[in-house]
Each structure stands twice: as C-alpha cells, then as structure tokens.
Design a protein around this motif. Structure first.
Motif, PDB file in Angstrom:
ATOM      1  N   ILE A 556       0.673  -1.309   0.031  1.00 11.20           N
ATOM      2  CA  ILE A 556       0.025  -0.193  -0.012  1.00 11.20           C
ATOM      3  C   ILE A 556       0.823   1.318   0.050  1.00 11.20           C
ATOM      4  CG2 ILE A 556      -0.553   0.429   2.473  1.00 11.20           C
ATOM      5  CD1 ILE A 556      -3.238   0.131   0.021  1.00 11.20           C
ATOM      6  N   LEU A 557       2.084   0.792   0.318  1.00 12.00           N
ATOM      7  CA  LEU A 557       3.076   2.321   0.396  1.00 12.00           C
ATOM      8  C   LEU A 557       4.193   2.362  -0.611  1.00 12.00           C
ATOM      9  CD1 LEU A 557       3.604   2.491   4.393  1.00 12.00           C
ATOM     10  CD2 LEU A 557       1.986   4.098   2.867  1.00 12.00           C
ATOM     11  N   GLY A 558       3.776   1.550  -1.765  1.00 12.42           N
ATOM     12  CA  GLY A 558       4.590   1.850  -3.043  1.00 12.42           C
ATOM     13  C   GLY A 558       5.815   1.255  -3.001  1.00 12.42           C
ATOM     14  N   ALA A 559       6.101   0.280  -2.414  1.00 14.37           N
ATOM     15  CA  ALA A 559       7.401  -0.608  -2.699  1.00 14.37           C
ATOM     16  C   ALA A 559       7.564  -1.131  -3.775  1.00 14.37           C
ATOM     17  CB  ALA A 559       7.675  -1.615  -1.546  1.00 14.37           C
ATOM     18  N   ASP A 560       9.025  -1.079  -4.129  1.00 13.57           N
ATOM     19  CA  ASP A 560       9.381  -1.626  -5.509  1.00 13.57           C
ATOM     20  C   ASP A 560      10.006  -3.140  -4.901  1.00 13.57           C
ATOM     21  OD1 ASP A 560       8.541   0.201  -7.297  1.00 13.57           O
ATOM     22  OD2 ASP A 560      10.491   1.435  -6.622  1.00 13.57           O
ATOM     23  N   GLU A 561       9.963  -4.160  -5.920  1.00 19.99           N
ATOM     24  CA  GLU A 561      10.437  -5.289  -5.597  1.00 19.99           C
ATOM     25  C   GLU A 561      12.039  -5.501  -4.891  1.00 19.99           C
ATOM     26  OE1 GLU A 561      11.330  -9.759  -7.853  1.00 19.99           O
ATOM     27  OE2 GLU A 561      10.114  -8.043  -9.071  1.00 19.99           O
ATOM     28  N   LYS A 562      12.930  -4.631  -5.413  1.00 17.51           N
ATOM     29  CA  LYS A 562      14.390  -4.566  -4.823  1.00 17.51           C
ATOM     30  C   LYS A 562      13.991  -3.681  -3.480  1.00 17.51           C
ATOM     31  CE  LYS A 562      16.468  -5.622  -9.135  1.00 17.51           C
ATOM     32  NZ  LYS A 562      17.303  -5.415 -10.386  1.00 17.51           N
ATOM     33  N   ASP A 563      13.411  -3.106  -3.051  1.00 15.61           N
ATOM     34  CA  ASP A 563      13.472  -2.098  -1.766  1.00 15.61           C
ATOM     35  C   ASP A 563      13.616  -2.920  -0.805  1.00 15.61           C
ATOM     36  OD1 ASP A 563      13.134   0.288  -3.208  1.00 15.61           O
ATOM     37  OD2 ASP A 563      10.911   0.176  -3.202  1.00 15.61           O
ATOM     38  N   TYR A 564      14.102  -2.481   0.376  1.00 18.67           N
ATOM     39  CA  TYR A 564      14.566  -3.156   1.592  1.00 18.67           C
ATOM     40  C   TYR A 564      13.413  -3.379   2.429  1.00 18.67           C
ATOM     41  CZ  TYR A 564      19.328  -2.629  -0.242  1.00 18.67           C
ATOM     42  OH  TYR A 564      20.404  -2.693  -1.149  1.00 18.67           O
ATOM     43  N   THR A 565      13.592  -4.365   3.445  1.00 15.65           N
ATOM     44  CA  THR A 565      12.812  -4.674   4.800  1.00 15.65           C
ATOM     45  C   THR A 565      13.520  -4.998   5.795  1.00 15.65           C
ATOM     46  OG1 THR A 565      11.051  -5.216   3.301  1.00 15.65           O
ATOM     47  CG2 THR A 565      10.745  -5.905   5.581  1.00 15.65           C
ATOM     48  N   ALA A 566      13.043  -4.242   6.936  1.00 14.60           N
ATOM     49  CA  ALA A 566      13.850  -4.706   8.272  1.00 14.60           C
ATOM     50  C   ALA A 566      12.923  -4.712   9.287  1.00 14.60           C
ATOM     51  CB  ALA A 566      15.099  -3.651   8.563  1.00 14.60           C
ATOM     52  N   ARG A 567      13.037  -5.611  10.221  1.00 12.80           N
ATOM     53  CA  ARG A 567      12.203  -5.792  11.371  1.00 12.80           C
ATOM     54  C   ARG A 567      13.186  -6.019  12.650  1.00 12.80           C
ATOM     55  NH1 ARG A 567       8.733  -9.340   9.678  1.00 12.80           N
ATOM     56  NH2 ARG A 567       6.974  -8.062   9.483  1.00 12.80           N
ATOM     57  N   LEU A 568      12.977  -5.071  13.478  1.00 13.54           N
ATOM     58  CA  LEU A 568      13.842  -4.983  14.690  1.00 13.54           C
ATOM     59  C   LEU A 568      13.337  -5.407  15.890  1.00 13.54           C
ATOM     60  CD1 LEU A 568      15.418  -1.518  14.052  1.00 13.54           C
ATOM     61  CD2 LEU A 568      16.421  -3.736  13.265  1.00 13.54           C
ATOM     62  N   GLY A 569      13.743  -6.122  16.840  1.00 16.14           N
ATOM     63  CA  GLY A 569      13.360  -6.561  18.029  1.00 16.14           C
ATOM     64  C   GLY A 569      13.182  -5.299  19.048  1.00 16.14           C
ATOM     65  N   SER A 570      12.466  -5.616  20.150  1.00 19.14           N
ATOM     66  CA  SER A 570      12.109  -4.517  21.133  1.00 19.14           C
ATOM     67  C   SER A 570      13.487  -4.616  22.061  1.00 19.14           C
ATOM     68  CB  SER A 570      11.030  -5.232  22.057  1.00 19.14           C
ATOM     69  OG  SER A 570      10.963  -4.382  23.231  1.00 19.14           O
ATOM     70  N   PRO A 571      13.995  -3.166  22.477  1.00 22.16           N
ATOM     71  CA  PRO A 571      14.990  -3.143  23.086  1.00 22.16           C
ATOM     72  C   PRO A 571      14.880  -3.535  24.805  1.00 22.16           C
ATOM     73  CG  PRO A 571      14.083  -1.095  22.771  1.00 22.16           C
ATOM     74  CD  PRO A 571      13.188  -2.009  21.846  1.00 22.16           C
ATOM     75  N   TYR A 572      13.703  -3.596  25.112  1.00 19.59           N
ATOM     76  CA  TYR A 572      13.520  -3.747  26.408  1.00 19.59           C
ATOM     77  C   TYR A 572      13.070  -5.233  26.826  1.00 19.59           C
ATOM     78  CZ  TYR A 572      12.494   1.188  25.560  1.00 19.59           C
ATOM     79  OH  TYR A 572      12.646   2.615  25.337  1.00 19.59           O
ATOM     80  N   GLN A 573      13.350  -5.329  28.085  1.00 28.34           N
ATOM     81  CA  GLN A 573      13.404  -6.695  28.530  1.00 28.34           C
ATOM     82  C   GLN A 573      11.583  -7.128  28.456  1.00 28.34           C
ATOM     83  OE1 GLN A 573      14.760  -7.209  32.538  1.00 28.34           O
ATOM     84  NE2 GLN A 573      16.916  -6.774  31.681  1.00 28.34           N
TER      85      GLN A 573
END
Length: 790
Positions: A556-573
């Motif tokens: 929905i936000l217009g990504a192209d096939e070669k654009d990057y994706t990242a998912r980061l974990g929570s910094p807190y316990q």
C-alpha cells in the motif's frame, strides 16, 4: 536557493536571481487564474508566431526559446547563470533585440514602463549574456504583454548599450555574492562539524545501530526501506543520524522528516538539538500550517487587511539574512520572533527559509499532497532523503490527499445566492446541479452507488464553471459572494485535478449524506502516487512501530520489488510488560450492551492492584461515554478524565498534564482507540503504568471501508484484512505502545476481546508480545497482577 555543485561554484537561473535580489512590495493573495500557466504558454506561442511572420517579411529571423548560459567569475567564485529568452532578433550588425513575453489578465491600458521592474531586469540579463557572447554594442530590450483573454498585445521597448547592461548585471551579482559566499562558507562549516559528529548518546540501544546502518546503506544505494521498529528503539535519532552523516559526506542534499502529528515534530526537533550538543551545525526548520502561524484573526493576505503582508518583500531578505546568520534551528517560536521583528508574514517567511535548510521537519502534506506540496522543491527531482515517521498513518492520509468530492447541496445553495449578481455564474452552477441530479437519481431506493468510471456528465459543466468563475473573481473582489465562489472554484479545481489522474485504483461513489448528495472520486490504492513522489528524491525510509504484516504496508506504500525491509526486536526486557488477554469477553457491536459489566470489572481490577496513571481505550465515543457514566458512580476516590470529541491543541496539552510522574493516587483516562492519545504521545516513567484496550480496533463499517474490502478481495483475496483487520490491529499496537517508553519503565496492558487469541490476530503479535497470558476471571487477573507488581 543556491545550488552548490563544487567548491566555490554556484548555479542559478536568471529568473531566480532577479526575483530573489530585486523582489519588493506586498504579498497580495488576490485571485489569479489557475489557467495562467497553460494559457500563458498559449499566449507565448501565439506572439512568437506573430513576430516570426512579421520579421520574416523584413528578411529578418525572430528566434524563439533561446537558451543562454554564462559562467561568471566574481572574486573567488564562479557562478553559472542560465535561462531562456522568449525571443531574439539579431540584426546582423552591432545591434540586437531581446523580447520578453508576459501573459496578463490586466487591462493593457493600465500597463506602462513602470508596471513591473522584474520583467525588465530579466530581459536585461538575457541582453547582457547575449551581447557579450556575440560581441554586440547595443541592445533593444522589449517587453511584450499579451492578453490571456483576447488577442491584444502591448509592446514596450528601451535601448541600452551592452556596457550599461554589464553595470546592471554586475550590480545584481554583487548583491547575490554575499548569499553565495554565505552558502559556500556554511557548507564547509556544516560538513566539518558533521564529520566530527559521534552518535549523540553514550551508547546505542538494542536495534539502534542496526536501524542507522540500514538507513545509511539505503541512502548510499538510492533505495527505499520499510522498517518495523518497536517502541523504545529511538527511531527518530536512528533515522536522522545516518541521514545527517550522508549530508556531511555530500551523498544527499536535503532531509525531509515527515510526520503526521505535532508531537512527533517536537521529537524530531529534540533529536536535532541532541546532535547540536555534539557541535553539529545544520540548518533545520519546522514548517507549521499557515492557519497556526498567521498573526491575524482574519486570515486575509492582502496589504489592506494585513500589515505583515504590506511591504513583506521589501523586508524579507533582510530577515532571511539575519536569521540564517544567527540561528541554526528555525522552529515555530524562532520564526515568529523574527517575523514580528521585521513585520513580515511568518508563513511565507518559513517557506523561503526552507530553501536555506538541510533538514525540513514537516507534515506529510508538504511532500505528498498535490494541493499543498512544496513546488519549489518537487517540480524537479533532487538529492532528497525522505524519513517518513509513523508511516502506517500515510495509508489513509494518502487516500484522502488523492481523493476529491463535491456536495450537491452546496452547489445549489451557491447558485441561488449568486443568481442576482451573475447570470453566467448562476447558469454554470445550475448546469452542475442538473448533472449531479442525474447521479442523485441513481441512488433512489438505496444509500449509495459505486461506479468504476468517472461521472462523465459532470466534466463539461465543471470546466465551464472554472472558466466563468476565473473571469468573475478577477473583477469582483468586493462582492459579498467572492469568498464562497472562491471556495467553490478551488474545490472544483481540486476535483478536476484528481479527475486527470483517475485510473484503475479509483472508484466513483454517489452517497446520501443527511439531506445532501456527495459525488466522490475515491482513491482506494494510493501506492503509485506515493512511489512517484518518493522517486523525486534520492532515498526514503518508511518506519513505524506497527508495520505488521509487512507485506500489507509494502503493497500500500508503494514498495518496489528490490526495496529493503527490516524488522527490529524490542530493546526492552519483555518481563517489564505484563500483557494479559481477557478472551472470554466479546466487544463486538452486538455484544457491547451485555459486556459493559465485565469490561468495568476488569478496569476496576487493573487499577486496584497498584496506584498510578492508566488509560482505557474504547472503540467508539458512545461506548466510552456509556462505560464512563457507570464507572464514575462509585469511584469518588479516583480521578477520572475523558477525552472530548473536539479538542484543540491547548485542551490536548491540558489533558496530558494530568499524567503526573509522582502521582500517589490513581488516575484513569478514558480515550478513543485510534484517536489523538493512542499514538504519538510519550508518557515516560510513572506518567503511565497501564493501559486497557477494549476491542480489536476495527474501523467503523462504512461505504469506503467496504469499497477497499471489495477492491483488495478481487485483487489478492485479502479484502477484509486490508480494509478492517490490519488497520484495526495497528491501532491496538500503537495504543499498547504508550506504556513502555524507556528501559526503566514497567507497566501492564490488558486486551479485552475474544478475537485476540484467534490465529489471524496472534500472527500479528510482535515478538515481544509472545509472553502474553490469558485470564478467565477477576480473581485470576488480580492474582496475576499482584504477582507482576511483586
């Protein structure tokens, strides 16, 4: 403003040079026709053809659209000055003529040699460049004014020696030199300070370094990246830090930090201030809406009605010079201070200042909205970095920006009010009303009709109104109907602008609204528009704590096939968050009456186990008010506040002041899920120790949501998810994210709804929610809470 490609080298267009150095006089927002650009081109072409034919009879060539460029050496810098002359006649001896053509709606009789000094100045610059490059001695400078309506022209001519033009040109460049010198010296200062910059905190939080590296890599490689970064990572500094580094290395020209809310603008400002503590020098501006910045209660930008508009251009360059030499961070308060000091319009001042800044903090609409975008930046592309904060909000905002609607009732009312004053306007409005009546009749017996095509019968009457209104507005400034006609003009113009880009990602719907009828060109999927705008820059990072599922947001936000994706974990316990689900309660609309008692029981339980500040989020204002009325009956010892339906900025700030860090008593705030207090607020420490979220956040069932559902169901069989489930869960995740804001925070979140434990919803739980516990009774919940709080 000043484009620096190499050290001590600048580039500027003749028109920009003249308009910047010589501008003077008032801001005057009197109506100017929107067709001026198109009609102006037509006028230019007509006059150029006329001159070509006329001079041809004399055996002389009139050459149109002549590109001119001069590398001008002044003291220690080289300035490339370029432009395009509308017409040049070379007589074959030491004399030539420069013709500058201007289209005008003015009466030609009112135009004389004193009409516009900038027109003469622009033509004289072209005359100097052509004269010295072709070893000429004498220049005829001609200004030809052509009527927008009609075929009349008026010629004004002056003769200069090339030596006279040289003195004039040198004078312009001398005045421009201090600005170019400032830019050159500032660039060196800026780059040196950025190269010495360290990360402005003693250490990186978990995930911060990764996010900064991802974004830096994205900028270097001219890509987009979509990042899910949970609350607490420090997304703002993690995005700005690598982007600023890229500016210092001249890998990028300018940063646009885009937000949906005022609160996130302030967080971005604070991140810049933190870098300033590391001795970073960078010009940063926060753009504020015109309505908020304007010093006048009556918002009228004319010299008669506003002393800040009167003589604005006589003083604005002095104000710009002062502020850019004295300040690096140009926030709202600073801009207002200097605007008052120099008696200039703060909004126009801020737009001018943005040209001198490397970082622009602003709302999404300054980049994405076709009606409000910063044309000075986006008519062409640039080495821009777009940092799009809380990117989940851009979905619905973009749908709104690229949609347009007309109300039949407003058209009819305006037609009646103007009928005695202008038969032509009244007739054109009546024709629009008739066309809309045809579409209104289509929904007899129903509430709405959806069409996968444009309402073709409207096109001609809408265009006819624009044509008629343009003529009327120019000569009827004093009419009591002027403002209403102007509003209709802009609204219909916006409708026609969307008409031009209407494609398979749109539908048209006709809907009853109270006693009125709406015709709307509704943008279902704005991804192409978002993608096209982002392509005007070098790179973009779109980030949020809630981008689950990522495939939805990329789509929905217009990504192209070669654009990057990242998912980061929570910094807190994860142990710092007590997450509980009351999955034996249904908060579906049909069950709300019977579930009130259980909801109230759970709210009372959560606040009884530890004194402090809590927020309860509800799926609607009505449900919130119903619960509130029952809840406060026997809660005299507890402070209870409730979000109002319409709150201004001051009222919102007052509401948040109730969340005190050292509170010894319990305070409960009732708010609406997805509203102004469920995201973008930062209640650290003991300012908030718990949240209750009632329901799964589904948007209210409505025509537009169902249109979105049908569209994506046909496209990839994910209609319900795209229109209801994913946006709803985004609200839940955002609201829950208010509780844990720092590593020291500890708090509880209660989710009330049986749907939270079905697999479709569990799949959307982030990793740091996997430790949730279900509860089945008040006693069970109380035991778990007492254990959590120790």
């Amino acid at each position: 403003m000043i484009e620096l490609k190499e050290k001590n080298k600048t580039r500027i267009a003749v028109r920009e040079l003249v308009e910047f150095i010589m501008r003077q006089g008032d801001i005057n927002s009197q109506f100017v026709t929107s067709s001026s650009a198109v009609e102006g081109t037509r006028v230019h072409q007509r006059i150029q053809k006329m001159y070509k034919d006329m001079y041809l009879l004399e055996g002389i060539e009139y050459v149109s659209e002549v590109s001119l460029k001069l590398d001008y050496q002044y003291e220690d810098f080289t300035c490339t000055i370029e432009g395009r002359a509308d017409g040049i006649v070379d007589y074959g001896n030491e004399t030539f003529m420069i013709d500058e053509i201007k289209s005008t709606a003015q009466d030609l009789e009112a135009i004389d040699e004193e009409y516009n000094e900038l027109h003469w100045a622009q033509a004289k610059c072209y005359g100097y460049i052509y004269g010295i490059q072709n070893e000429k001695e004498t220049a005829e400078i001609q200004i030809t004014y052509g009527e927008l309506e009609g075929k009349g022209i008026k010629k004004l001519k002056k003769t200069y020696s090339v030596n006279e033009l040289e003195k004039f040109f040198n004078g312009l460049v001398e005045k421009y030199y201090k600005w170019a010198r400032f830019s050159m010296e500032w660039k060196e200062t800026r780059n040196l300070s950025i190269k010495k910059m360290n990360f402005p905190f003693p250490q990186y939080r978990k995930g911060q370094r990764e996010m900064a590296v991802y974004i830096y890599k994205t900028i270097i490689e001219n890509k987009k990246i979509y990042i899910e970064a949970p609350t607490g990572i420090g997304k703002t500094i993690s995005s700005l830090f690598p982007a600023v580094k890229a500016i210092g290395e001249e890998k990028a020209e300018r940063i646009f930090y885009l937000t949906a809310k005022t609160t996130t603008k302030h967080i971005a400002e604070e991140a810049i201030y933190k870098m300033n503590e590391e001795k970073v020098r960078m010009k940063t501006i926060t753009l504020t809406a015109k309505e908020k910045l304007c010093f006048k209660e009556e918002k009228a930008c004319t010299p008669k009605q506003c002393e800040f508009a009167k003589g604005h251009f006589d003083r604005v360059n002095e104000a710009i010079w002062s502020i850019i030499n004295e300040k690096d961070n140009l926030n709202r308060e600073t801009i207002e201070e200097y605007a008052h000091k120099y008696r200039i319009c703060p909004f126009e001042f801020s737009l001018d200042l943005s040209l001198w800044c490397e970082c622009i903090i602003c709302d999404y609409n300054y980049v994405f909205d076709p009606r409000a975008s910063l044309k000075r930046f986006f008519e062409t592309s640039g080495d821009y970095v777009f940092l799009i904060d809380e990117a989940h909000n851009l979905v619905d905002r973009a749908r709104s920006m690229y949609s347009a609607e007309l109300f039949k009732g407003k058209i009819l009312k305006l037609k009646k009010s103007i009928s005695d004053e202008s038969k032509d306007l009244s007739r054109s409005l009546n024709n629009i009303n008739k066309a809309m009546l045809k579409y209104k009749n289509m929904i007899e017996g129903s509430d709405s009709v959806v069409m996968e095509k444009l309402p073709e019968d409207l096109y001609r009457p809408l265009n006819k109104f624009i044509e008629t209104a343009e003529k009327w507005l120019v000569i009827n400034e004093a009419s009591p109907n002027h403002e209403d006609i102007l509003d209709a003009y802009f609204n219909i113009n916006a409708f026609l602008r969307i008409w031009e880009i209407y494609d398979e990602n749109y539908v048209t719907y006709i809907q009853k609204s109270n006693e009125d009828t709406i015709i709307k060109l509704f943008c279902i999927n704005p991804s192409n528009f978002i993608r096209d705008i982002i392509k005007k820059g070098r790179a973009a990072a779109l980030f949020s704590a809630t981008m689950m599922p990522m495939t939805y947001y990329r789509t929905i936000l217009g990504a192209d096939e070669k654009d990057y994706t990242a998912r980061l974990g929570s910094p807190y316990q994860k142990e710092n968050l007590g997450l509980y689900i009351a999955n034996t309660v249904s908060t579906r609309y049909k069950d709300r009456e019977t579930s009130k008692a259980r909801v109230i029981e759970y709210i009372r339980t959560i606040i009884s186990c530890k004194n402090g500040n809590y927020i309860v989020f509800f799926p609607s204002y009505k449900y919130m008010k119903d619960i509130y009325d029952i809840f406060i009956e026997d809660m005299a010892d507890i402070e209870v506040i409730m979000q109002d339906n319409m709150m201004n900025e001051k009222e919102r700030e007052d509401f948040l002041q109730n969340f005190k860090d050292d509170s010894k008593k319990t305070m409960v705030a009732f708010a609406v899920l997805g509203g102004m207090f469920s995201e973008g607020i930062d209640l650290k420490g003991n300012r908030l120790i718990g949240a209750v979220i009632v329901g799964v956040g589904l948007p209210q069932i409505c025509l537009e949501r169902n249109i979105i559902k049908d569209f994506f169901q046909n496209k990839d069989s994910l209609g319900y998810e795209f229109s209801y489930m994913y946006p709803g869960m985004c609200k839940v995740l955002q609201a829950a994210g208010r509780v844990i804001r720092t590593a020291e925070d500890k708090g509880v979140v209660l989710l009330i709804d049986d749907r939270f434990t079905v697999k479709q919803y569990l799949r959307m739980f982030p990793e740091h929610w996997k430790h949730f516990q279900t509860i089945n009774s008040r006693k069970d919940f109380e035991d778990k809470l007492r254990y959590f709080w120790g």
